[in-house]
Design an enzyme around this catalytic site. Structure first.
Site, PDB file in Angstrom:
ATOM      1  N   TYR A 151       0.824  -1.208   0.000  1.00  0.00           N
ATOM      2  CA  TYR A 151       0.000   0.000   0.000  1.00  0.00           C
ATOM      3  C   TYR A 151       0.861   1.263   0.000  1.00  0.00           C
ATOM      4  CZ  TYR A 151      -3.949  -3.050   1.187  1.00  0.00           C
ATOM      5  OH  TYR A 151      -4.918  -4.029   1.175  1.00  0.00           O
ATOM      6  N   ASP A 190      -2.052 -11.034   8.895  1.00  0.00           N
ATOM      7  CA  ASP A 190      -1.299 -12.198   8.418  1.00  0.00           C
ATOM      8  C   ASP A 190       0.164 -12.182   8.836  1.00  0.00           C
ATOM      9  OD1 ASP A 190      -3.284 -13.694   6.768  1.00  0.00           O
ATOM     10  OD2 ASP A 190      -3.392 -11.789   5.722  1.00  0.00           O
ATOM     11  N   HIS A 200       4.426  -6.504  -4.229  1.00  0.00           N
ATOM     12  CA  HIS A 200       3.009  -6.722  -4.518  1.00  0.00           C
ATOM     13  C   HIS A 200       2.218  -5.440  -4.385  1.00  0.00           C
ATOM     14  CE1 HIS A 200       1.504  -6.835  -0.240  1.00  0.00           C
ATOM     15  NE2 HIS A 200       2.756  -7.165  -0.005  1.00  0.00           N
ATOM     16  N   TYR A 202     -11.435  -0.593  -0.217  1.00  0.00           N
ATOM     17  CA  TYR A 202     -11.436  -0.087   1.154  1.00  0.00           C
ATOM     18  C   TYR A 202     -10.081   0.475   1.554  1.00  0.00           C
ATOM     19  CZ  TYR A 202      -8.634  -3.605   3.689  1.00  0.00           C
ATOM     20  OH  TYR A 202      -7.597  -4.365   4.188  1.00  0.00           O
ATOM     21  N   ARG A 203      -9.067   0.267   0.735  1.00  0.00           N
ATOM     22  CA  ARG A 203      -7.695   0.642   1.094  1.00  0.00           C
ATOM     23  C   ARG A 203      -6.860   0.516  -0.174  1.00  0.00           C
ATOM     24  NH1 ARG A 203      -4.477  -2.968   5.614  1.00  0.00           N
ATOM     25  NH2 ARG A 203      -2.865  -1.496   6.225  1.00  0.00           N
TER      26      ARG A 203
END
Length: 606
Positions: free
Chosen positions: A151, A211, A454, A535-536
């Site tokens: 992110y 996670d 990622h 959502y993000r």
């Protein structure tokens, strides 16, 4: 790639608590193996030369003003607590990550970079930094740990901003209430750290961990992250904040706004989320309206538990699976936030690279995935469901009987318990995570490609098969169009599901990075056109996604901008975060919308 000899010489990861971001000793061997796997698949040099005069400057600030401001900040906080970002950029890895840029850079490594980093040691020092930023009109960008990789990590949205690294020195678990099952944490408390602190008390309490356990408890919460116990909605389980506003003023939310006896904290601050009047906590999540320096969290009382996995044979089964999940989740028979994962993830979490399973550069064909899966504990299947039930044996048995019965309606489904799979199988990591024990195992799929990074595409859908089908089909189609393997996970939270689709790319490959951006842009646009929003998201997609929430001719954004301009008239706090730009930077080319990466990252096209 690194040689075997070089891997044995990798320096050890720093330990917690000696290093705030370090690894607890109990995880040393797991950490060593994870780090070695990641470095064995790395071709990038540790760093590359940086061009131009360093550090880069924020907009509207000349070098003389910047140098004067930094000198004043060092005088105020101590020179050891202020660092210029004038050194090589080192990506590191998850447990030894940078706080200068995005370790998983999908644009040029040197684009989303800070000018400096400052390390406050208290709320009062955060206030002093914010007042300093207002004095010199220098934008600042607060981070807790900077480990929200996928992110944007620790990178600022606005190039040249000063990073306020809250994690290094503000790292205390301030309180654990064993009777009421609550805690108060500072931003630098990781899930590893909170877990270790609770273990020292001997209290029968669990944390809820995502996670991977190295992130900030506070930071993940205010970014509205999720975990996997019944307390998995982190923001729903926070209770009470202390916030530095962009003016430097300090506020407490909820019951904390009522002073306790003789100056003590209000005894109800971590017991009740609201106060009298409007509930304002939400405006400090995923925003740039304030810096949260303390936060209460609810902890889960320790309980008995049973994890399991269920496999399903056909790709097209997922609609039926999700329609079975919905009533189980609504009636709280599913005890936690379970995951429905594509079987390709069973391959990826082994830590083996894609090349171990398939030599092609294109996405791994389904028949190849299935051919490998049939020799693994999951067997020849398309989907794997990971769940956990909680409570006394009688309760767990009743829940599991219903779960078995309902999922048995999917022909060919198989129910598997942890004792049915080898000790190194991923199910055992889910057992730990779903009982409040932080893990590192999820890092193993970052070996899928060399220099693997990622991007997370994270839309929300109702827990309905028809909605799931729309999003899943467009994600699958666009991953294939842009040449990426699709590794979807549904995280089920009752009435809604977080669909997490990771684009795994080689950050040394400029073409892959270009395609990853294009794939994300197209998924965002197509999903929004169908009524599904994220959502993000990563920093560079914040503007696009904010615009998709455009009901009423961008009424929500107009409200956000009104709040921003009222609280932050100088526009110094995290400009652009969540797509919210202060008046000072609005309309000057700093927004990033589709295709803008080709010409500019932070306003150079204005």
């Amino acid at each position: 790639m690194a040689t075997a000899d070089a891997l044995t010489d990798l320096p050890p990861t720093p330990l917690f608590p000696a290093t705030h971001s370090g690894i607890p000793e109990r995880y040393v061997e797991q950490c060593k193996e994870s780090k070695a796997r990641i470095y064995s698949n790395k071709t990038l040099p540790p760093s590359v030369p940086r061009a131009g005069e360093l550090p880069v400057l924020p907009p509207d600030v000349d070098r003389d003003t910047f140098n004067k401001a930094i000198a004043e900040l060092k005088e105020s906080l101590g020179k050891e607590h202020v660092e210029l970002n004038d050194k090589p950029l080192v990506d590191g890895w998850y447990m030894e990550h940078p706080n200068t840029h995005d370790a998983f850079h999908v644009v040029e490594q040197s684009e989303l970079v800070s000018s400096a980093t400052v390390y406050p040691g208290s709320t009062e020092e955060v206030q002093a930094i914010v007042r300093w930023a207002n004095k010199f009109l220098i934008p600042v960008f607060p981070i807790s740990m900077g480990r929200n990789l996928g992110y944007g990590g620790a990178a600022p949205r606005l190039r040249g901003s000063v990073i306020i690294d809250l994690g290094r020195r503000m790292k205390k678990v301030l309180k654990i209430d064993g009777q009421n099952a609550t805690c108060i944490v500072e931003p630098g408390v990781t899930y590893f750290a909170l877990y270790e602190e609770i273990q020292k008390t001997g209290l029968p309490l669990w944390i809820d961990t995502p996670d991977v356990g190295g992130g900030s408890v506070l930071g993940n919460c205010v970014d509205r992250g999720v975990g996997y116990t019944p307390y998995g909605d982190h923001f729903a389980n926070h209770c009470g904040m202390e916030v530095v506003l962009p003016s430097g003023e300090l506020v407490r939310t909820g019951m904390g706004a009522l002073p306790g006896k003789n100056g003590a904290d209000n005894p109800s601050w971590q017991a009740f989320q609201h106060a009298y009047g409007p509930s304002v906590d939400g405006i400090f999540s995923q925003s740039n309206f304030g810096i949260v320096t303390k936060m209460g969290m609810w902890l889960m009382p320790e309980t008995e538990h049973q994890s399991y996995m269920i496999t399903f044979p056909k790709e097209e089964d997922f609609e039926q699976i999700i329609d079975i999940i919905r009533p189980l989740a609504l009636n709280r028979i599913l005890g936690n936030i379970p995951q429905l994962r594509s079987v390709i993830q069973e391959l990826a979490v082994t830590g083996k690279p894609k090349s171990h399973f398939y030599q092609g550069k294109d996405p791994v064909p389904e028949e190849v995935i299935r051919s490998h899966a049939k020799n693994m504990p999951c067997g020849d299947c398309a989907w794997v469901f990971y769940g956990t039930v909680y409570g006394p044996e009688e309760t767990r048995k009743m829940q599991l009987d219903v779960i078995r019965q309902e999922f048995a309606k999917v022909p060919g489904s198989k129910f598997i318990l942890p004792q049915d799979v080898p000790e190194d199988h991923y199910l055992h990591a889910r057992v730990r995570i779903c009982s409040g024990v932080p893990e590192l195992r999820e890092l193993d799929w970052l070996n899928w490609k060399p220099n693997c990074a990622h991007l997370a595409f994270s839309p929300i859908t109702p827990t309905k098969g028809e909605d799931a089908k729309i999003v899943h089909e467009l994600v699958t189609r666009l991953h294939k169009k842009w040449g990426f393997d699709s590794l979807p996970t549904w995280c089920v939270s009752g009435r809604e599901m977080h669909y997490i689709a990771e684009i795994l790319f080689d950050r040394a490959d400029e073409d892959e990075k270009r395609r990853a951006i294009a794939c994300m842009r197209e998924m965002i646009a197509e999903a929004a056109a169908q009524g599904y929003g994220e959502y993000r998201t990563h920093l560079i997609f914040m503007d696009q996604i904010a615009r998709t929430y455009g009901w009423g001719d961008q009424a929500l954004m107009r409200l956000n901008e009104t709040i921003k301009d009222a609280l932050d008239p100088n526009g110094i706090l995290a400009p652009g975060r969540a797509g919210i730009w202060p008046k000072r930077f609005r309309g000057r080319g700093f927004q990033l919308l589709p295709d803008d990466e080709k010409t500019a990252i932070n306003g150079t096209n204005r």
